[in-house]
Design an enzyme around this catalytic site. Structure first.
Site, mmCIF file in Angstrom:
data_model
loop_
_atom_site.group_PDB
_atom_site.id
_atom_site.type_symbol
_atom_site.label_atom_id
_atom_site.label_comp_id
_atom_site.label_asym_id
_atom_site.label_seq_id
_atom_site.Cartn_x
_atom_site.Cartn_y
_atom_site.Cartn_z
ATOM 1 N N PRO A 32 9.445 7.606 -8.360
ATOM 2 C CA PRO A 32 9.888 6.238 -8.067
ATOM 3 C C PRO A 32 8.847 5.454 -7.289
ATOM 4 O O PRO A 32 8.275 5.945 -6.312
ATOM 5 C CB PRO A 32 11.154 6.462 -7.239
ATOM 6 C CG PRO A 32 11.702 7.744 -7.777
ATOM 7 C CD PRO A 32 10.491 8.590 -8.078
ATOM 8 N N CYS A 33 8.615 4.226 -7.746
ATOM 9 C CA CYS A 33 7.461 3.476 -7.259
ATOM 10 C C CYS A 33 7.807 2.369 -6.280
ATOM 11 O O CYS A 33 6.918 1.683 -5.791
ATOM 12 C CB CYS A 33 6.722 2.859 -8.448
ATOM 13 S SG CYS A 33 7.730 1.700 -9.410
#
Length: 394
Positions: free
Chosen positions: A224-225
């Protein structure tokens, strides 16, 4: 039927804002007579020299690619998400098309869950070109497992390229429901940070590796960014999501695949003046002898979106390297300025065959407005394959 051709409801104020913004315009075109505390804050921030916020409340230009599709494309104020002709934000199907998901790829979950699946995905057409490049390097197609899979942007591209999906994992069951329907049914829901889930996935991966010892075995993953993204105002390593790459690294160390692909937002490069990216590279370099990085922009790969992402490619053998996929398209007057590269795909080329809808309308049961009139529309409607589409640009 056009799955997920559904548009969010907008408030009266947001509708007034949408009507006031011309193609290519943004918050600067919104009259002072429309009351909005958020726009007042943007104006104040701009006056203080804190950035132009040039995409906020933006309306797309029909002859250009879109800006980056994020998870808030259902809101006019969180990017350039207003339709280039119609007075509404983009529908979920339109956003999915700009991400290169074909129309047959329907998404599971609530409106918010679907928006997140679309906005967080790697464009599958970009993933396809990476997989094709990797196949040429290796001399054969392989199999893969997909961690932090989401709806399956990375996995779908590799599947298009003839690679075999063996397993996917994500913390969100609805995302895996989408993945299982379109890519492969073998999924495990849970966080890689959970020791039980970690051990379960490691054991499954080692088993898959042994059962497929005659072909390349790779791990794909885009942790997840959000914690790295420049879309947020505060980026910090204290964000728990920014340490998931360490779990990914430990997983690679345990499983020992032939290689891996890591994807993240371009904001990773600038976080703490580049120190975080160096930390990430160092972590992966400690478990593979060959590591290299790319920064790829979707607009250069015949995708109608300006979306810049970081990729790290690791090999289990010393001295291995992989050239980035060749550019297929470029913006007019862009940095490439290569006469041999075709113009970037525009939003009109991508979306003009879809039926008009209003805000708060579900147009999933409507028919296409026209036949597919561009190559991209033919790709989206399954009339040509990804390989045939890409070949037109080479």
């Amino acid at each position: 039927m056009i799955p997920n051709h559904k548009c969010s409801k907008l408030s009266d104020i947001d509708m007034a804002i949408v009507h006031s913004v011309p193609p290519g315009g943004n918050w600067k075109n919104i009259p002072l007579s429309i009351p909005s505390k958020r726009i007042e804050q943007i104006r104040e921030s701009y006056a203080q020299g804190k950035g132009s916020r040039s995409t906020y409340y933006g309306r797309l230009l029909k002859n250009m690619p879109s800006y980056t599709m994020n998870t808030y494309f259902n809101r006019p104020g969180n990017g350039c998400h207003i339709h280039y002709e119609q007075n509404r934000v983009l529908s979920q199907r339109e956003a999915a098309r700009l991400q290169s998901f074909p129309d047959s790829f329907d998404f599971s979950g609530s409106m918010g869950a679907i928006n997140t699946q679309i906005g967080n995905a790697v464009p599958p057409l970009l993933s396809f070109q990476i997989a094709e490049t990797l196949t040429k390097k290796l001399g054969s197609k392989g199999c893969y497992i997909d961690l932090f899979s989401g709806a399956g942007g990375l996995g779908l591209g590799f599947k298009w390229a003839g690679w075999e999906s063996k397993l996917a994992s994500d913390i969100e069951p609805k995302y895996l429901e989408t993945f299982a329907r379109h890519i492969h049914p073998n999924t495990i829901s849970g966080s890689l940070s959970d020791p039980k889930i970690f051990d379960l996935l490691v054991n499954e991966a080692i088993k898959i590796k042994k059962e497929n010892s005659d072909k390349p075995f790779w791990i794909l993953g885009g942790p997840p960014c959000q914690g790295f993204s420049t879309a947020g105002n505060a980026r910090s390593m204290e964000d728990d999501r920014n340490h998931l790459f360490q779990d990914y690294k430990k997983f690679i160390e345990k499983v020992q695949p032939d290689g891996f692909l890591f994807e993240n937002v371009a904001g990773l490069l600038s976080m703490q003046k580049g120190a975080v990216f160096e930390e990430v590279k160092s972590a992966f370099n400690s478990v593979v002898p060959s590591l290299q990085g790319w920064v790829l922009n979707s607009e250069n790969y015949a995708i109608p979106q300006r979306r810049k992402r970081v990729f790290l490619i690791g090999f289990s053998k010393h001295g291995e390297s992989l050239d980035a996929p060749p550019h297929l398209t470029q913006l007019k007057n862009g940095k490439l300025n290569n006469p041999n590269v075709l113009p970037a795909i525009s939003v009109e080329e991508a979306l003009s065959d879809l039926p008009a809808i209003s805000h708060n309308q579900d147009g999933s049961s409507l028919e296409y407005k026209t036949s597919a009139v561009t190559l991209y529309q033919k790709l989206m409607r399954g009339e040509i394959t990804p390989s045939a589409y890409v070949t037109n640009f080479l």
